[in-house]
Design an enzyme around this catalytic site. Structure first.
Site, short mmCIF file in Angstrom:
data_model
loop_
_atom_site.label_atom_id
_atom_site.label_comp_id
_atom_site.label_asym_id
_atom_site.label_seq_id
_atom_site.Cartn_x
_atom_site.Cartn_y
_atom_site.Cartn_z
N LYS A 198 -16.79 20.45 -23.89
CA LYS A 198 -16.45 21.86 -23.64
C LYS A 198 -15.38 22.29 -24.63
O LYS A 198 -14.22 21.93 -24.52
CB LYS A 198 -15.94 22.09 -22.22
CG LYS A 198 -16.01 23.60 -21.92
CD LYS A 198 -15.05 24.07 -20.87
CE LYS A 198 -13.66 24.35 -21.34
NZ LYS A 198 -13.49 25.44 -22.33
N SER A 252 -2.80 21.68 -22.90
CA SER A 252 -1.41 21.81 -22.49
C SER A 252 -1.08 20.86 -21.33
O SER A 252 -1.98 20.41 -20.60
CB SER A 252 -1.13 23.25 -22.05
OG SER A 252 -1.93 23.55 -20.93
N GLY A 256 -3.37 19.75 -18.18
CA GLY A 256 -3.58 18.30 -18.01
C GLY A 256 -3.33 17.89 -16.56
O GLY A 256 -4.08 17.09 -15.98
N GLU A 273 -4.16 14.09 -23.81
CA GLU A 273 -3.38 14.37 -25.03
C GLU A 273 -2.76 15.74 -24.82
O GLU A 273 -3.46 16.75 -24.90
CB GLU A 273 -4.29 14.39 -26.25
CG GLU A 273 -4.99 13.09 -26.55
CD GLU A 273 -4.02 12.03 -27.00
OE1 GLU A 273 -2.98 12.36 -27.58
OE2 GLU A 273 -4.29 10.85 -26.73
N CYS A 307 -0.01 20.32 -31.95
CA CYS A 307 0.65 19.65 -30.83
C CYS A 307 1.90 18.90 -31.26
O CYS A 307 2.87 18.82 -30.53
CB CYS A 307 -0.32 18.70 -30.13
SG CYS A 307 -1.05 17.52 -31.26
N GLU A 404 7.42 24.15 -25.09
CA GLU A 404 6.51 24.19 -26.24
C GLU A 404 6.14 25.65 -26.51
O GLU A 404 5.56 26.32 -25.66
CB GLU A 404 5.25 23.39 -25.92
CG GLU A 404 4.29 23.37 -27.08
CD GLU A 404 3.03 22.57 -26.77
OE1 GLU A 404 2.42 22.79 -25.73
OE2 GLU A 404 2.67 21.72 -27.61
#
Ligand code: NAD
Length: 500
Positions: A198, A252, A256, A273, A307, A404
């Protein structure tokens, strides 16, 4: 601003001209979403809709998972050398179509063409080549157990087998679509897993084209299925689906966590990740030309939508003024524009939503008393451009240092001694990456051991290679992409113990 796009490959034009509503890949067939929903794909530099992709719902996800499950055993039983041959051919077809794929990424994601052409699409090629080799190097172990109660006259033998985990749902973000997709597909296919991919709703076009190229390379139908759609719908359905054995997720930290929650029903294997807030430490003995350019590139490459972006710089007090001046000058010299304009060094952010989010962080930093040394503006007339931004006068508790941003925004701080900078670098819920800039071999080595991050670069940043494991400590996730360890995400260990 270089706003005039200059596309060269007519193939991209042809691709964009063809209807996309029927371009989900399920069981080897291209199809539309059963409920007929679609999502607009937008060129973020101009704000224009360039395509309309299917918006997968529950029926589509069910069909894709069923197709993967049906193909799983056959692919797992395919000899490793044949899996390797197909993976190598996938690399070849990507390479043969590198210009088209790069233009597609520049148009759909907004990145400058050179980023796609020289870093990300070659990165995808590298993943398939590396894991073609790994497909033939999957090994178990022989073990001598100390069990003493086997029948008299008999002996004990034990060994392990490495078997594919089963059906994998690969869910990827929008910042570097093709290479992040390859980082999931290549090891999963090498291990013998069937996959439902996806892509992110903002950037599905390269995944759809990749699906065609992978079929051309000879991957059997159903081994790779692609459902385009929204995270909250198709993504969440995959994460919860009882037919999915493993979720390989990049995105993100907040998402996650949601994926992990959704995966509990059938205790899926999950690798994550996630986000980062990577420190860049410039020591007093650094080669300043290297360090200033390197630190600037660490945050401004791909407009900071990376990232591992080096979004917190810590500069030794003795060189602070010089480095900060150099960083601001570098930022001011960056040419913004449409990703397809060859003059462009930095493109727009991927979407209006992302640009607004980044603007929000800059406004919060301003209101908390930080000083914007350069940048900090939304640029127009069209698109989602935010100027390269350097923020000083920040405090460790400020949002701009802790969260972030995922945009071209660097927060700079001063330090006096090594213990202080190690503590500051580690003072984060994230632990994805870091870089250290020093001419001292010893201080580079020592700092790399003391920093809690999945990757530490010395005198460089964002160096990726298919052979180098990448992934997070702390809330940057777990599991590793790339490198031999990535295969572990897609393999189960079976122990066989025999009395002979
Ligand atoms: P995101 O988490 O919003 O979305 C990532 C993917 O998850 C998309 O495909 C999205 O559709 C899907 N998704 C969204 N909600 C979902 C849900 N509830 N269930 C299942 N899937 C869902 O992330 P993003 O904004 O697309 O990407 C940026 C983030 O990705 C940043 O935090 C960045 O650091 C991270 N990232 C990490 C790495 C790494 O290797 N650690 C690499 C690239 C990006």
């Amino acid at each position: 601003m270089h706003l005039e796009p200059i596309p060269s490959a007519s193939k991209v034009a042809a691709l964009l001209a063809a209807p996309m509503e029927g371009r989900m890949l399920i069981g080897g067939e291209w199809c539309a979403a059963q409920a007929g929903g679609t999502i607009d794909s937008v060129d973020p530099a101009s704000g224009k809709v360039i395509g309309t992709v299917p918006d997968a719902g529950a029926a589509d996800v069910d069909r894709a998972v069923a197709a993967a499950a049906a193909a799983q055993a056959g692919w797992a039983a395919t000899p490793p050398a044949e899996r390797a041959r197909i993976l190598w051919r996938i690399a070849d077809v990507i390479e043969a179509n590198i210009d088209e794929l790069s233009e597609l990424e520049a148009l759909d994601q907004g990145k400058p063409l050179y980023v796609a052409r020289w870093a990300e699409v070659p990165g995808a090629v590298g993943q398939f080549r590396f894991f073609a080799g790994q497909a033939m190097a999957i090994e178990g172990a022989t073990i001598t157990p100390s069990i003493t109660y086997q029948p008299p006259g008999k002996e004990m033998r034990a060994w392990t087998l490495r078997e594919p985990v089963g059906v994998v749902a690969a869910i990827v973000p929008w910042n570097s679509p093709i290479v992040l997709t390859a980082m999931k597909l290549a090891p999963a296919l090498a291990a013998g897993c069937a996959v439902v991919l996806k892509p992110a709703e903002d950037t599905s076009l390269s995944a759809m084209r990749l699906g065609e190229l992978i079929a051309e390379a000879g991957l059997p139908a159903g081994v790779l299925n692609i459902v385009t759609g929204r995270g909250a719908q198709a993504g969440a359905l995959l994460a919860a689906h009882p037919g999915v054995d493993k979720v390989a997720f990049t995105g993100s930290t907040a998402t996650g966590r949601a994926v992990l929650d959704a995966s509990k029903g059938n205790l899926k294997r999950v690798s994550l990740e996630l986000g980062g807030k990577s420190p860049v430490i410039v020591m007093d003995d650094a080669d300043l030309d290297l360090a200033i350019g390197g630190a600037a590139n660490a945050i401004f490459f791909n407009a900071g939508q990376v990232c591992v972006a080096g979004s917190r710089a810590y500069v030794h007090a003795s060189i602070y003024d010089k480095v900060v001046e150099g960083l601001a000058a570098y930022a001011q010299g960056i040419a913004l524009g449409h990703g397809l304009n060859p003059e462009t060094q930095m493109g727009p952010l991927v979407s209006a939503r992302q640009a607004e989010r980044v603007e929000g962080f800059i406004a919060a930093a301003r209101s908390e008393g930080a000083s914007i040394l350069t940048g900090g503006e939304r640029l127009g007339p069209a698109g989602t451009f935010v100027s390269p931004t350097v923020v000083a006068g920040v405090k460790p508790e400020m949002e701009i240092v802790r969260e972030e941003v995922f945009g071209p925004v660097l927060a700079v701080q001063k330090f006096e001694d090594v213990d202080e900078v190690v503590a500051a670098a580690n003072d984060s819920v994230y632990g994805l990456a870091a870089s250290v800039w020093t001419e001292s071999l010893s201080s580079g080595h020592r700092l790399s051991s003391r920093i809690r991050a999945g990757t530490v670069w010395i005198n460089c940043h964002s160096m990726y290679d298919a052979s180098l494991p990448i992934g997070g400590m702390k809330q940057s996730g777990y599991g590793r992409d790339s490198g031999r360890e990535a295969l572990d995400n897609y393999l189960e260990t079976k122990t066989v113990c025999a009395v002979v």
